[in-house]
Design a protein around this motif. Sequence first.
Motif, PDB file in Angstrom:
ATOM      1  N   GLN A 170      37.113 -40.264  70.201  1.00  0.00           N
ATOM      2  CA  GLN A 170      38.476 -40.199  69.672  1.00  0.00           C
ATOM      3  C   GLN A 170      39.100 -41.588  69.587  1.00  0.00           C
ATOM      4  OE1 GLN A 170      39.676 -37.397  68.580  1.00  0.00           O
ATOM      5  NE2 GLN A 170      41.762 -37.977  68.153  1.00  0.00           N
TER       6      GLN A 170
ATOM      7  N   GLU B 208      40.303 -43.492  66.176  1.00  0.00           N
ATOM      8  CA  GLU B 208      41.660 -44.017  66.013  1.00  0.00           C
ATOM      9  C   GLU B 208      41.632 -45.509  65.668  1.00  0.00           C
ATOM     10  OE1 GLU B 208      43.602 -43.066  69.653  1.00  0.00           O
ATOM     11  OE2 GLU B 208      43.739 -40.928  69.186  1.00  0.00           O
TER      12      GLU B 208
ATOM     13  N   THR C 129      40.644 -45.968  62.086  1.00  0.00           N
ATOM     14  CA  THR C 129      41.753 -45.598  61.212  1.00  0.00           C
ATOM     15  C   THR C 129      42.777 -46.727  61.123  1.00  0.00           C
ATOM     16  OG1 THR C 129      41.470 -43.268  61.784  1.00  0.00           O
ATOM     17  CG2 THR C 129      43.586 -43.904  60.823  1.00  0.00           C
TER      18      THR C 129
END
Length: 60
Positions: free
Chosen positions: A31, A35, A38
């Motif tokens: 995760q 992130e 992104t």
Amino acid sequence: MGYDENRAAKPFAVTPYHLLRLLWRSYQRWQRRRETRTILAKLSDAQLKDIGMRRDEWKI
């Protein structure tokens, strides 16, 4: 000294708790990486250069 006191611990004993903890930590790591990718994708090439990165270094 009894047998249990002198016996070595099992170094590779995998309990359900340890397995779940390993899976949870792997998910958290995935995760955080997602992130980060992104956020980096939203930066311009000039901004990436400011932090010492190139787009081809992190994009997979």
